[in-house]
Design an enzyme around this catalytic site. Structure first.
Site, PDB file in Angstrom:
ATOM      1  N   MET A  16       0.798  -1.204   0.138  1.00 43.27           N
ATOM      2  CA  MET A  16       0.005  -0.025   0.004  1.00 43.27           C
ATOM      3  C   MET A  16       1.014   1.136  -0.076  1.00 43.27           C
ATOM      4  O   MET A  16       1.360   1.431   0.950  1.00 43.27           O
ATOM      5  CB  MET A  16      -1.063   0.040   1.300  1.00 43.27           C
ATOM      6  N   ALA A  17       0.747   2.083  -1.067  1.00 45.40           N
ATOM      7  CA  ALA A  17       1.861   3.107  -1.245  1.00 45.40           C
ATOM      8  C   ALA A  17       1.414   4.084  -0.154  1.00 45.40           C
ATOM      9  O   ALA A  17       0.199   4.384   0.126  1.00 45.40           O
ATOM     10  CB  ALA A  17       1.469   3.771  -2.728  1.00 45.40           C
ATOM     11  N   GLN A  69       7.655  -4.331  -4.330  1.00 44.34           N
ATOM     12  CA  GLN A  69       6.801  -4.371  -5.435  1.00 44.34           C
ATOM     13  C   GLN A  69       7.054  -3.370  -6.557  1.00 44.34           C
ATOM     14  O   GLN A  69       7.381  -2.269  -6.055  1.00 44.34           O
ATOM     15  CB  GLN A  69       5.401  -4.002  -5.186  1.00 44.34           C
ATOM     16  N   CYS A 100      -3.011  -1.335 -10.098  1.00 49.06           N
ATOM     17  CA  CYS A 100      -3.270   0.199  -9.834  1.00 49.06           C
ATOM     18  C   CYS A 100      -4.080   0.788 -10.742  1.00 49.06           C
ATOM     19  O   CYS A 100      -3.906   0.734 -12.047  1.00 49.06           O
ATOM     20  CB  CYS A 100      -1.891   0.987  -9.714  1.00 49.06           C
ATOM     21  N   ASN A 203      -7.175 -11.626  -2.723  1.00 46.66           N
ATOM     22  CA  ASN A 203      -7.042 -10.334  -2.124  1.00 46.66           C
ATOM     23  C   ASN A 203      -8.504  -9.725  -2.438  1.00 46.66           C
ATOM     24  O   ASN A 203      -9.194  -9.711  -3.405  1.00 46.66           O
ATOM     25  CB  ASN A 203      -6.212  -9.588  -2.775  1.00 46.66           C
ATOM     26  N   GLY A 204      -8.937  -9.161  -1.029  1.00 43.31           N
ATOM     27  CA  GLY A 204     -10.222  -8.232  -1.191  1.00 43.31           C
ATOM     28  C   GLY A 204     -11.092  -8.591  -0.130  1.00 43.31           C
ATOM     29  O   GLY A 204     -11.744  -9.661   0.107  1.00 43.31           O
ATOM     30  N   ASP A 205     -11.319  -7.667   0.810  1.00 46.76           N
ATOM     31  CA  ASP A 205     -12.250  -7.665   1.614  1.00 46.76           C
ATOM     32  C   ASP A 205     -12.051  -8.618   3.031  1.00 46.76           C
ATOM     33  O   ASP A 205     -13.021  -9.304   3.517  1.00 46.76           O
ATOM     34  CB  ASP A 205     -13.518  -7.999   1.388  1.00 46.76           C
ATOM     35  N   GLY A 227      -4.911  -6.095   2.794  1.00 45.69           N
ATOM     36  CA  GLY A 227      -4.639  -4.475   2.790  1.00 45.69           C
ATOM     37  C   GLY A 227      -5.441  -3.654   3.760  1.00 45.69           C
ATOM     38  O   GLY A 227      -4.861  -3.724   4.821  1.00 45.69           O
ATOM     39  N   ARG A 228      -6.463  -3.300   3.395  1.00 45.07           N
ATOM     40  CA  ARG A 228      -6.987  -2.079   4.350  1.00 45.07           C
ATOM     41  C   ARG A 228      -7.712  -2.561   5.629  1.00 45.07           C
ATOM     42  O   ARG A 228      -7.616  -2.026   6.774  1.00 45.07           O
ATOM     43  CB  ARG A 228      -8.385  -1.555   3.577  1.00 45.07           C
TER      44      ARG A 228
HETATM   45  C1  LIG Z   1      -3.950   3.394   0.396  1.00 44.00           C
HETATM   46  C2  LIG Z   1      -3.585   2.032  -0.558  1.00 44.00           C
HETATM   47  C3  LIG Z   1      -2.619   2.371  -1.201  1.00 44.00           C
HETATM   48  C4  LIG Z   1      -2.495   1.091  -2.089  1.00 44.00           C
HETATM   49  N1  LIG Z   1      -1.157   1.118  -2.875  1.00 44.00           N
HETATM   50  C5  LIG Z   1      -1.089  -0.023  -3.721  1.00 44.00           C
HETATM   51  C6  LIG Z   1       0.154  -0.422  -4.398  1.00 44.00           C
HETATM   52  O1  LIG Z   1       0.835   0.644  -4.392  1.00 44.00           O
HETATM   53  N2  LIG Z   1       0.172  -1.455  -5.243  1.00 44.00           N
HETATM   54  C7  LIG Z   1      -0.807  -2.555  -5.150  1.00 44.00           C
HETATM   55  O2  LIG Z   1      -0.665  -3.542  -5.714  1.00 44.00           O
HETATM   56  N3  LIG Z   1      -1.721  -2.326  -4.350  1.00 44.00           N
HETATM   57  C8  LIG Z   1      -2.064  -1.354  -3.892  1.00 44.00           C
HETATM   58  N4  LIG Z   1      -3.318  -0.996  -3.058  1.00 44.00           N
HETATM   59  C9  LIG Z   1      -4.255  -2.087  -3.165  1.00 44.00           C
HETATM   60  C10 LIG Z   1      -3.946  -3.000  -2.102  1.00 44.00           C
HETATM   61  O3  LIG Z   1      -3.009  -3.519  -2.193  1.00 44.00           O
HETATM   62  C11 LIG Z   1      -5.258  -4.291  -2.258  1.00 44.00           C
HETATM   63  O4  LIG Z   1      -5.106  -4.681  -3.247  1.00 44.00           O
HETATM   64  C12 LIG Z   1      -6.607  -3.626  -1.790  1.00 44.00           C
HETATM   65  O5  LIG Z   1      -6.577  -2.787  -0.854  1.00 44.00           O
HETATM   66  C13 LIG Z   1      -7.881  -4.804  -1.802  1.00 44.00           C
HETATM   67  O6  LIG Z   1      -7.482  -5.449  -0.772  1.00 44.00           O
HETATM   68  P1  LIG Z   1      -8.220  -5.320   0.684  1.00 44.00           P
HETATM   69  O7  LIG Z   1      -9.787  -5.286   0.427  1.00 44.00           O
HETATM   70  O8  LIG Z   1      -7.480  -6.213   1.520  1.00 44.00           O
HETATM   71  O9  LIG Z   1      -7.962  -3.907   1.038  1.00 44.00           O
HETATM   72  C14 LIG Z   1      -3.462   0.119  -2.113  1.00 44.00           C
HETATM   73  C15 LIG Z   1      -4.604   0.103  -1.373  1.00 44.00           C
HETATM   74  C16 LIG Z   1      -4.663   1.198  -0.818  1.00 44.00           C
HETATM   75  C17 LIG Z   1      -5.812   1.212   0.222  1.00 44.00           C
END
Ligand SMILES: Cc1cc2nc3c(=O)[nH]c(=O)nc-3n(C[C@H](O)[C@H](O)[C@H](O)COP(=O)(O)O)c2cc1C
Length: 372
Positions: A16-17, A69, A100, A203-205, A227-228
């Site tokens: 997560m950037a 990454q 992205c 990945n997701g949720d 992620g989140r």
């Molecule tokens: C603040 C933020 C920054 C993110 N930056 C990247 C990134 O740099 N590279 C990437 O592949 N995904 C990035 N993502 C996506 C997450 O890696 C992930 O795929 C996405 O949040 C879905 O997963 P989650 O439902 O667990 O959050 C970012 C997500 C968020 C919220």
């Protein structure tokens, strides 16, 4: 699949950037075992050795599996970046970003736009795998379902990446058009798992340990990417470890406000250390405050002052005003947090969707700056 795992199936901190820097990764590692991916790095900035980019790939000495990454569009530049990672010993694992959805990336044909151009995508992944091979660095990809529901790419792209020799494929089961809205489509993850022989990561949720168990059960995936769910809740990694160890009997351990305060304090301290001074560390920490305190009954004024801290002493002073015994707000469990933006049309280079087999690199495709 990816280094040694304390947890089985493997748990991966999603890149997560702006979030998954060395400080946040350490905070998460202190909670549980997993693979912790650093912020996205742009291949061009890496090969040009831009100091800010090189700084972003700082790993802690005790970070055993250093995971990076890369974002690139030009196969030659990406391969050069991978070789540089290998030659300079910068990381132990490389993931390529094809997820992205932000316009500044997709309008250059990068991120989630790239798998649509299947020949260019295949060439890029193949060259990256070949460049990584001499160094024994496993290469993975992380992608979305496609551009939108009419332009899905995930099965084709997964098969192409497998043929190119990737170690695993991760799917964020939303289209780029969805951004972070709606529910992730776990059926798509199951479909991909069925289609591929290489390990698939879902990945997701995943908001709680129980979600990870449900995802594995529903899709058969080989690992999960979170992620989140860990924003303001780095202890989710302890929960995930408990969930995968204890199965259906597992119960989440919910911290009271005093324990959350301690973790906040630790996070800010790690950021100050990583970013070099209190000014930058505290400024970076501010965005995490609302995530940590979501749902806790805290007055607006105190919340506002916490979100504006400029020193560790000020943070500790304000945290000291909180009632440490306040229980975790259970109504927040399972609720989405972090970025939940609305769907939006994907910005693409001119004529992108009309020519799937064009494998020329779009002009100006490589970004100079990492992050964001
Ligand atoms: C603040 C933020 C920054 C993110 N930056 C990247 C990134 O740099 N590279 C990437 O592949 N995904 C990035 N993502 C996506 C997450 O890696 C992930 O795929 C996405 O949040 C879905 O997963 P989650 O439902 O667990 O959050 C970012 C997500 C968020 C919220």
């Amino acid at each position: 699949m990816l280094g040694d795992h304390a947890v089985n199936p493997p748990v991966v901190l999603a890149p997560m950037a702006g979030i998954t820097n060395v400080a946040f990764r350490r905070l998460c590692r202190e909670q549980g075992g997993g693979v912790y991916v650093c912020e996205m790095i742009t291949t061009r900035a890496l090969v040009e050795r831009i100091p800010k980019t090189l700084k972003m790939i700082a790993f802690a000495e005790d970070e055993k599996f250093r995971s990076l990454q890369l974002y690139g569009v030009d196969p030659d530049v990406t391969a050069a970046a991978v070789r540089m990672v290998g030659e300079d010993g910068l990381a132990d694992h490389i993931d390529l970003n094809f997820g992205c959805p932000v316009p500044k990336v997709t309008r250059r044909g990068g991120g989630s736009a790239l798998p649509w151009r299947r020949k260019l995508f295949g060439r890029l992944v193949r060259q990256a795998v070949e460049a990584a091979r001499p160094y024994g660095i496993p290469l993975t990809i992380k992608m979305r379902k496609g551009i939108d529901d009419d332009h899905l790419t995930y099965v084709d792209a997964g098969l192409a990446a497998q043929e190119a020799g990737v170690a695993a494929v991760a799917l964020h089961a939303r289209t780029a058009e969805q951004r972070y809205s709606g529910l992730a489509d776990w059926d798509a993850i199951a479909t991909l798992k069925q289609a591929l022989d290489v390990p698939v990561l879902g990945n997701g949720d995943i908001w709680e340990g129980s979600d990870a168990l449900r995802m594995v059960e529903h899709t058969g995936v080989d690992g999960v990417v979170v992620g989140r769910g860990c924003l303001g809740r780095p202890w989710l990694f302890a929960d995930l470890e408990a969930a995968f160890t204890q199965g259906a009997d597992y119960k989440p351990v919910l911290p009271v406000l005093g324990e959350v305060s301690k973790i906040m304090s630790r996070h800010a301290e790690l950021l100050v250390d990583a970013l070099g001074d209190e000014k930058h560390g505290c400024a970076d920490f501010r965005k995490h405050v609302a995530w940590y305190l979501k749902g806790f009954p805290i007055g607006g004024e105190l919340r506002r002052r916490l979100a504006m801290i400029s020193s560790l002493a000020e943070l500790d002073d304000l945290l000291g005003k909180l009632d440490p015994g306040v229980p975790f707000p259970v109504e927040e469990l399972g609720k989405p947090r972090g970025r939940i933006n609305a769907p939006g049309k994907v910005t693409l280079p001119h004529g992108w969707l009309d020519s799937r087999d064009d494998d020329t690199v779009p002009e100006g495709a490589e970004m100079e700056n990492s992050g964001g």
